[in-house]
Enzyme design. Structure first.
Site, PDB file in Angstrom:
ATOM      1  N   GLU A   4      -0.063   0.563   0.859  1.00 57.47           N
ATOM      2  CA  GLU A   4      -0.551  -0.745   0.430  1.00 57.47           C
ATOM      3  C   GLU A   4      -1.046  -1.586   1.611  1.00 57.47           C
ATOM      4  O   GLU A   4      -0.540  -2.707   1.843  1.00 57.47           O
ATOM      5  CB  GLU A   4       0.537  -1.507  -0.329  1.00 57.47           C
ATOM      6  CG  GLU A   4       1.041  -0.779  -1.552  1.00 57.47           C
ATOM      7  CD  GLU A   4       2.081  -1.564  -2.354  1.00 57.47           C
ATOM      8  OE1 GLU A   4       2.515  -2.628  -1.891  1.00 57.47           O
ATOM      9  OE2 GLU A   4       2.460  -1.098  -3.450  1.00 57.47           O
TER      10      GLU A   4
ATOM     11  N   GLU B 137       2.939   5.093  -6.900  1.00 55.79           N
ATOM     12  CA  GLU B 137       4.002   4.173  -7.329  1.00 55.79           C
ATOM     13  C   GLU B 137       3.607   3.585  -8.674  1.00 55.79           C
ATOM     14  O   GLU B 137       2.450   3.218  -8.888  1.00 55.79           O
ATOM     15  CB  GLU B 137       4.183   2.984  -6.369  1.00 55.79           C
ATOM     16  CG  GLU B 137       4.895   3.279  -5.096  1.00 55.79           C
ATOM     17  CD  GLU B 137       5.088   2.038  -4.214  1.00 55.79           C
ATOM     18  OE1 GLU B 137       5.185   0.910  -4.745  1.00 55.79           O
ATOM     19  OE2 GLU B 137       5.113   2.211  -2.987  1.00 55.79           O
TER      20      GLU B 137
HETATM   21  O1  IFM Z   1       9.114  -2.509  -3.157  1.00 55.51           O
HETATM   22  C1  IFM Z   1       7.732  -2.471  -3.228  1.00 55.51           C
HETATM   23  C2  IFM Z   1       7.173  -1.393  -2.314  1.00 55.51           C
HETATM   24  O2  IFM Z   1       7.573  -1.554  -0.996  1.00 55.51           O
HETATM   25  C3  IFM Z   1       5.648  -1.417  -2.353  1.00 55.51           C
HETATM   26  N1  IFM Z   1       5.162  -1.415  -3.696  1.00 55.51           N
HETATM   27  C4  IFM Z   1       5.738  -2.347  -4.641  1.00 55.51           C
HETATM   28  C5  IFM Z   1       7.250  -2.205  -4.630  1.00 55.51           C
HETATM   29  C6  IFM Z   1       7.889  -3.112  -5.695  1.00 55.51           C
HETATM   30  O3  IFM Z   1       7.677  -4.469  -5.427  1.00 55.51           O
END
Ligand code: IFM
Length: 472
Positions: A168, A367
């Site tokens: 990210e 994710e």
């Molecule tokens: O915890 C975070 C992660 O570090 C990056 N993506 C989103 C998750 C949830 O907020």
């Protein structure tokens, strides 16, 4: 009527975490941004819980891999912590205890037949590099990151087949420079944020170049948080706002990573406004010639957008917000704990976008998940969390993903956030996301209902689903 939602036999069924959110700080060589933030302002963190212990993966990794196998995972992503692996940040000299730890993690993954993805950066810049050089605003830091990556590849490159450069990357300028959410918690630093976007893209391309030059036999990618922009209406002004938001929050990383160049429309706006990043032609060539082998896509929520209707004056302090405003769509479904909209169809839209505009590059959902506060209340009399809401959330997203795959999208896997409950910036352990609950005082692990469900999905390569549940 129920239908079987089908996935390929070799599909990745997995989950992700990150080093700074799960390992704990035992034996770490340096403080990262979050460690420093917590040490200097613990009250910013939910219930005052910091990153010292987190889920203690450092000591529990062996048990954790066995549990992952038990719930059907065939793949798993975590990150190597720069602040752990590297003893000397200027030379890239490794810390031997850290090398030993990651070697043991690799061995345990192999013993449990779990494909490992090692990510190199998960928001966890060593804080000294912010204090000495200005962090990601500095091109020296870009080169130090390449040294860290070289050490990581030398140590683990022949043992791990999948690496990613950043998780990210857009969150770093967005949360750290534009909106004051993550350390260094700057707000309103629009021009600096644009330089950070550029430097992160340069760092990623330099690391891709290095990895390919070392001919280690694996693949390298990057993990993006894609938040597709949907305009409030068909009005031209809303459409333009939405296009800009997609340019800035999605394509500013997606295009360089996959196509080797920044979106021209974004570069034109930044040039016109006098906030284009500092670059050289040689750097642009590096970005052009070193695109990724695969993409990871973190998807949680869309971005609803409208034209900027405020009277805010941005003339003395440039901010991208001059071109848009967030739009609260009436009737949107929300996850109230995280404040994020739930819109599963966006996974399909993302998949189609990658297919149609990014050469159908191989990619996976790296994710996707639902954080819920107070999960204790869903415990059955045996103490097992009955998280049916999470299963429903995953089923609906997976149904859209399966549809995209049937229509030719090149998606090879699905990773949830997350496997076992982990720590988060400011929210600490407020919202739990895991298939496996962690009782913090004892560090006892207990599989939730969703974990058992995932095993059946992974074994059967899909699940029965009522198609009418898929909401447009
Ligand atoms: O915890 C975070 C992660 O570090 C990056 N993506 C989103 C998750 C949830 O907020």
């Amino acid at each position: 009527m129920k239908q079987f939602i089908n996935f390929p036999e070799d599909f990745w069924w997995g989950g992700a975490t990150s080093g700074p959110q799960s390992e704990g700080n035992h034996g770490k060589a340096h403080e990262n941004l979050m460690d420093y933030w917590y040490r200097t302002k613990p009250e910013d963190f939910f219930d005052g819980v910091g990153p010292e212990i987190t889920s203690d993966f450092f000591h529990h990794y062996s048990e954790d891999f066995k549990l992952m196998k038990k719930i059907g995972l065939n793949s798993f992503r975590t990150s190597i912590q720069w602040s752990r692996l590297i003893k000397d940040l200027e030379t890239g000299e490794p810390d031997l205890e850290a090398v030993d730890f990651y070697d043991r993690v690799i061995q345990e993954a192999e013993d449990n037949e779990i494909t490992l993805v090692f990510n190199l950066h998960h928001f966890d810049l060593p804080v000294e590099l912010l204090q000495k050089y200005g962090g990601w605003e500095s091109k020296h830091v870009v080169d130090l990151f390449v040294k860290f990556a070289k050490t990581a590849f030398e140590c683990f490159g022949t043992k791990v087949q999948y690496f990613t450069t950043f998780n990210e990357p857009m969150v770093i300028p967005e949360a750290g420079y534009l909106y004051g959410l993550h350390y260094p918690k700057y707000s309103g630093k629009g021009a600096e944020a644009m330089q950070v976007i550029y430097n992160l893209n340069l760092a990623s391309a330099k690391v891709v170049e290095l990895y390919h030059s070392m001919k280690l036999g694996g693949k390298i990618g990057v993990i993006m948080n894609l938040t597709p922009a949907y305009p409030r209406s068909n009005d031209t002004k809303d459409q333009e706002a939405s296009y800009f938001v997609d340019d800035l929050f999605n394509r500013s990383f997606l295009d360089p990573a996959v196509k080797g160049e920044f979106p021209k429309t974004l570069v034109d706006v930044l040039t016109k406004d006098g906030v284009l990043w500092d670059y050289t032609e040689d750097e642009l060539k590096i970005i052009k010639n070193n695109t990724v082998d695969f993409l990871g896509v973190n998807y949680y929520h869309p971005k609803r957008v409208k034209a900027n209707e405020s009277n805010t004056d941005y003339s003395s302090n440039w901010m991208p917000d001059k071109y848009f405003e967030d739009y609260e769509m009436p009737g949107r479904r929300m996850n109230p704990y995280r404040g994020w909209e739930i819109y599963p169809k966006a996974i399909y839209d993302i998949a189609m976008n990658i297919k149609e505009n990014y050469g159908n590059i191989p990619w996976f959902i790296s994710e996707n998940g639902m954080g819920v506060e107070g999960e204790e209340k869903y415990k059955d009399p045996d103490g097992n969390i009955q998280d049916d809401y999470r299963i429903e959330f995953y089923e609906e997203h997976l149904a859209w993903l399966s549809k995209a795959i049937q229509e030719g999208c090149n998606c090879f896997g699905y990773h949830v956030w997350t496997v076992f409950d982990c720590w988060s910036w400011n929210n600490a352990y407020k919202n739990r996301y895991g298939f496996i609950a962690i009782d913090l005082p004892t560090q006892k692990r207990t599989i939730k209902k969703s974990g058992h469900w995932y095993k059946t999905v992974s074994e059967n390569h899909g699940f029965e689903y009522e198609l009418e549940e898929m909401k447009e």
